[in-house]
Design a protein around this motif. Sequence first.
Motif, PDB file in Angstrom:
ATOM      1  N   LEU A 193       4.300  19.796   3.345  1.00  0.00           N
ATOM      2  CA  LEU A 193       3.791  18.847   2.342  1.00  0.00           C
ATOM      3  C   LEU A 193       4.450  17.482   2.476  1.00  0.00           C
ATOM      4  O   LEU A 193       5.525  17.354   3.071  1.00  0.00           O
ATOM      5  N   ARG A 194       3.781  16.466   1.888  1.00  0.00           N
ATOM      6  CA  ARG A 194       4.390  15.141   1.824  1.00  0.00           C
ATOM      7  C   ARG A 194       5.650  15.213   0.954  1.00  0.00           C
ATOM      8  O   ARG A 194       5.807  16.091   0.124  1.00  0.00           O
ATOM      9  N   GLU A 195       6.528  14.247   1.152  1.00  0.00           N
ATOM     10  CA  GLU A 195       7.835  14.251   0.489  1.00  0.00           C
ATOM     11  C   GLU A 195       7.724  14.008  -1.022  1.00  0.00           C
ATOM     12  O   GLU A 195       6.807  13.318  -1.470  1.00  0.00           O
ATOM     13  N   ASN A 242       5.940   4.788   0.326  1.00  0.00           N
ATOM     14  CA  ASN A 242       5.339   5.841  -0.504  1.00  0.00           C
ATOM     15  C   ASN A 242       5.238   5.387  -1.962  1.00  0.00           C
ATOM     16  O   ASN A 242       5.724   4.331  -2.339  1.00  0.00           O
ATOM     17  N   ARG A 243       4.594   6.210  -2.774  1.00  0.00           N
ATOM     18  CA  ARG A 243       4.276   5.788  -4.143  1.00  0.00           C
ATOM     19  C   ARG A 243       5.506   5.349  -4.924  1.00  0.00           C
ATOM     20  O   ARG A 243       5.496   4.341  -5.616  1.00  0.00           O
ATOM     21  N   GLU A 244       6.572   6.135  -4.813  1.00  0.00           N
ATOM     22  CA  GLU A 244       7.776   5.832  -5.593  1.00  0.00           C
ATOM     23  C   GLU A 244       8.277   4.412  -5.292  1.00  0.00           C
ATOM     24  O   GLU A 244       8.611   3.646  -6.193  1.00  0.00           O
ATOM     25  N   GLY A 259       8.084  12.126  -4.336  1.00  0.00           N
ATOM     26  CA  GLY A 259       8.065  10.647  -4.462  1.00  0.00           C
ATOM     27  C   GLY A 259       6.768  10.076  -3.922  1.00  0.00           C
ATOM     28  O   GLY A 259       6.393   8.966  -4.253  1.00  0.00           O
ATOM     29  N   SER A 260       6.075  10.857  -3.073  1.00  0.00           N
ATOM     30  CA  SER A 260       4.782  10.374  -2.563  1.00  0.00           C
ATOM     31  C   SER A 260       3.702  10.693  -3.589  1.00  0.00           C
ATOM     32  O   SER A 260       3.834  11.626  -4.394  1.00  0.00           O
ATOM     33  N   GLY A 261       2.612   9.920  -3.536  1.00  0.00           N
ATOM     34  CA  GLY A 261       1.501  10.162  -4.450  1.00  0.00           C
ATOM     35  C   GLY A 261       0.858  11.505  -4.158  1.00  0.00           C
ATOM     36  O   GLY A 261       0.471  12.246  -5.073  1.00  0.00           O
ATOM     37  N   THR A 262       0.761  11.837  -2.863  1.00  0.00           N
ATOM     38  CA  THR A 262       0.143  13.100  -2.447  1.00  0.00           C
ATOM     39  C   THR A 262       0.887  14.278  -3.072  1.00  0.00           C
ATOM     40  O   THR A 262       0.285  15.205  -3.626  1.00  0.00           O
ATOM     41  N   ARG A 263       2.214  14.229  -3.006  1.00  0.00           N
ATOM     42  CA  ARG A 263       3.022  15.334  -3.539  1.00  0.00           C
ATOM     43  C   ARG A 263       2.871  15.432  -5.057  1.00  0.00           C
ATOM     44  O   ARG A 263       2.838  16.524  -5.622  1.00  0.00           O
ATOM     45  N   GLU A 292     -13.199   6.747  -3.771  1.00  0.00           N
ATOM     46  CA  GLU A 292     -12.766   8.133  -4.033  1.00  0.00           C
ATOM     47  C   GLU A 292     -11.615   8.531  -3.119  1.00  0.00           C
ATOM     48  O   GLU A 292     -11.515   8.055  -1.991  1.00  0.00           O
ATOM     49  N   ASN A 293     -10.778   9.399  -3.622  1.00  0.00           N
ATOM     50  CA  ASN A 293      -9.682   9.925  -2.815  1.00  0.00           C
ATOM     51  C   ASN A 293      -9.644  11.436  -3.030  1.00  0.00           C
ATOM     52  O   ASN A 293      -9.327  11.894  -4.124  1.00  0.00           O
ATOM     53  N   GLU A 294      -9.984  12.195  -2.015  1.00  0.00           N
ATOM     54  CA  GLU A 294     -10.079  13.646  -2.174  1.00  0.00           C
ATOM     55  C   GLU A 294      -8.978  14.349  -1.377  1.00  0.00           C
ATOM     56  O   GLU A 294      -8.795  14.073  -0.193  1.00  0.00           O
ATOM     57  N   LEU A 318       0.830  -1.210   0.000  1.00  0.00           N
ATOM     58  CA  LEU A 318       0.000   0.000   0.000  1.00  0.00           C
ATOM     59  C   LEU A 318       0.854   1.245   0.000  1.00  0.00           C
ATOM     60  O   LEU A 318       1.908   1.277   0.628  1.00  0.00           O
ATOM     61  N   VAL A 319       0.347   2.306  -0.630  1.00  0.00           N
ATOM     62  CA  VAL A 319       1.001   3.601  -0.433  1.00  0.00           C
ATOM     63  C   VAL A 319       0.649   4.080   0.978  1.00  0.00           C
ATOM     64  O   VAL A 319      -0.368   3.666   1.550  1.00  0.00           O
ATOM     65  N   THR A 320       1.522   4.922   1.503  1.00  0.00           N
ATOM     66  CA  THR A 320       1.424   5.350   2.910  1.00  0.00           C
ATOM     67  C   THR A 320       0.006   5.757   3.309  1.00  0.00           C
ATOM     68  O   THR A 320      -0.490   5.355   4.365  1.00  0.00           O
ATOM     69  N   THR A 321      -0.647   6.552   2.457  1.00  0.00           N
ATOM     70  CA  THR A 321      -1.941   7.100   2.852  1.00  0.00           C
ATOM     71  C   THR A 321      -3.011   6.013   2.975  1.00  0.00           C
ATOM     72  O   THR A 321      -3.926   6.126   3.791  1.00  0.00           O
ATOM     73  N   ALA A 322      -2.869   4.943   2.178  1.00  0.00           N
ATOM     74  CA  ALA A 322      -3.882   3.884   2.216  1.00  0.00           C
ATOM     75  C   ALA A 322      -3.874   3.153   3.558  1.00  0.00           C
ATOM     76  O   ALA A 322      -4.838   2.481   3.902  1.00  0.00           O
ATOM     77  N   THR A 379      -8.848   8.765  -7.513  1.00  0.00           N
ATOM     78  CA  THR A 379      -9.522   7.512  -7.138  1.00  0.00           C
ATOM     79  C   THR A 379      -8.509   6.498  -6.643  1.00  0.00           C
ATOM     80  O   THR A 379      -7.444   6.358  -7.244  1.00  0.00           O
ATOM     81  N   TRP A 380      -8.843   5.814  -5.570  1.00  0.00           N
ATOM     82  CA  TRP A 380      -7.999   4.701  -5.125  1.00  0.00           C
ATOM     83  C   TRP A 380      -8.206   3.535  -6.071  1.00  0.00           C
ATOM     84  O   TRP A 380      -9.341   3.220  -6.428  1.00  0.00           O
ATOM     85  N   SER A 381      -7.102   2.908  -6.444  1.00  0.00           N
ATOM     86  CA  SER A 381      -7.205   1.735  -7.322  1.00  0.00           C
ATOM     87  C   SER A 381      -6.447   0.561  -6.735  1.00  0.00           C
ATOM     88  O   SER A 381      -5.451   0.744  -6.025  1.00  0.00           O
ATOM     89  N   VAL A 394      -2.221  -1.054  -3.660  1.00  0.00           N
ATOM     90  CA  VAL A 394      -3.295  -0.073  -3.536  1.00  0.00           C
ATOM     91  C   VAL A 394      -2.666   1.314  -3.583  1.00  0.00           C
ATOM     92  O   VAL A 394      -1.764   1.626  -2.795  1.00  0.00           O
ATOM     93  N   MET A 395      -3.110   2.106  -4.546  1.00  0.00           N
ATOM     94  CA  MET A 395      -2.534   3.434  -4.755  1.00  0.00           C
ATOM     95  C   MET A 395      -3.532   4.279  -5.527  1.00  0.00           C
ATOM     96  O   MET A 395      -4.507   3.744  -6.051  1.00  0.00           O
ATOM     97  N   SER A 396      -3.280   5.612  -5.614  1.00  0.00           N
ATOM     98  CA  SER A 396      -4.255   6.355  -6.418  1.00  0.00           C
ATOM     99  C   SER A 396      -3.701   6.833  -7.755  1.00  0.00           C
ATOM    100  O   SER A 396      -4.470   7.322  -8.561  1.00  0.00           O
TER     101      SER A 396
HETATM  102  P1  PGA Z   1       1.301   8.557  -0.811  1.00  0.00           P
HETATM  103  O1  PGA Z   1       0.234   8.130  -1.913  1.00  0.00           O
HETATM  104  O2  PGA Z   1       0.856   7.994   0.501  1.00  0.00           O
HETATM  105  O3  PGA Z   1       2.599   8.032  -1.355  1.00  0.00           O
HETATM  106  O4  PGA Z   1       1.254  10.056  -0.755  1.00  0.00           O
HETATM  107  C1  PGA Z   1      -1.052   8.613  -1.839  1.00  0.00           C
HETATM  108  C2  PGA Z   1      -1.844   8.273  -3.064  1.00  0.00           C
HETATM  109  O5  PGA Z   1      -1.439   7.456  -3.910  1.00  0.00           O
HETATM  110  O6  PGA Z   1      -2.950   8.867  -3.149  1.00  0.00           O
END
Ligand code: PGA
Length: 300
Positions: free
Chosen positions: A196-198, A132-134, A200-204, A166-168, A102-106, A270-272, A149-151
């Motif tokens: 902010l998140r680092e 994280n996503r990377e 490499g993260s999906g959020t960033r 959904e991921n908002e 999973l990515v961190t947020t999941a 969206t989470w997938s 699981v990631m968005s």
């Molecule tokens: P993250 O990913 O936890 O690496 O920021 C979040 C996401 O994919 O929505």
Amino acid sequence: MTRRRITLRQLETFAEVARCMSFSVAAEKLHLTQPAVSIQIKHIAEAIGLPVFEQTGREIALTAAGQELLATVRDLDDAWNRFESAIADLKGFKRGKLRVALVTTAKHFLPRMLGQFYQRYPDIEIELEIANREKIVERIRNNQDDLYVMSLPPRELDVVSYPFLENEFVVLAPETHWAVGQRLQLGDLAAEPFLLREPGSGTRHVIDDYLRMSGLELKVRLSLSSNEAIRDLVASGMGLTVLSRQALAEKAEQLGLVELDVVDFPLRRTWSVVHLRSKLLSLPAKAFLGELLKSGEEQR
Ligand code: PGA
């Protein structure tokens, strides 16, 4: 012909050395002596006709042949898992191993779903990785898990993705902040410090994409990899943030955090659930994928 000369035992030893990148640590984990491990690796190299590890100073690294072998060992492991769960199914029960990353947020919502799955199938052994996503993209590339699981599924890899939830992403401030209760553009907050998140993260990724598209810049005071730490620091007045609403869990009110009313926000993604297209899913993985898609539908 080399296949018959390499035993499964030797391949397990090789995989452990590749995982630890150390002969001595692998030997300890496998309850073997270091020379015994070295002999097994040497045997593999002789059977293949190429070294599988190379030594640079005190470090070891996989050679190109070693990388090929590791990918093959993972495929064999997959095939074995599928075989085990198919046999278990023939016997009338679901057993086997499920590897999910999973990515961190999941991690703020998925373990609950995993818990429900575990209660239904207590004989399935679950291995869970969070990064994280990377790093998750790297795990997909290396075929290390069954499901992810990631968005933001990686476009550069041949994957199948199933959107399920959904991921908002929302802009957050402490409740005493001047912007609370106002309708704003993100540009109105350009002078504010952001946490902010680092990279490499999906959020960033989501935030940086939005900034690039809208030609804006934010003053990033701190980048960090923990949603929880960001939440707490924002609550203590260090700045503002953009996080997935799921990262707040039930904490927003408790911490005195307020969602700001910013044009274009929340940013909707969206989470997938994702897997490599080439992956033949084991029965536990199919069952878990089915559960996630079902629970996504229920929450719609
Ligand atoms: P993250 O990913 O936890 O690496 O920021 C979040 C996401 O994919 O929505």
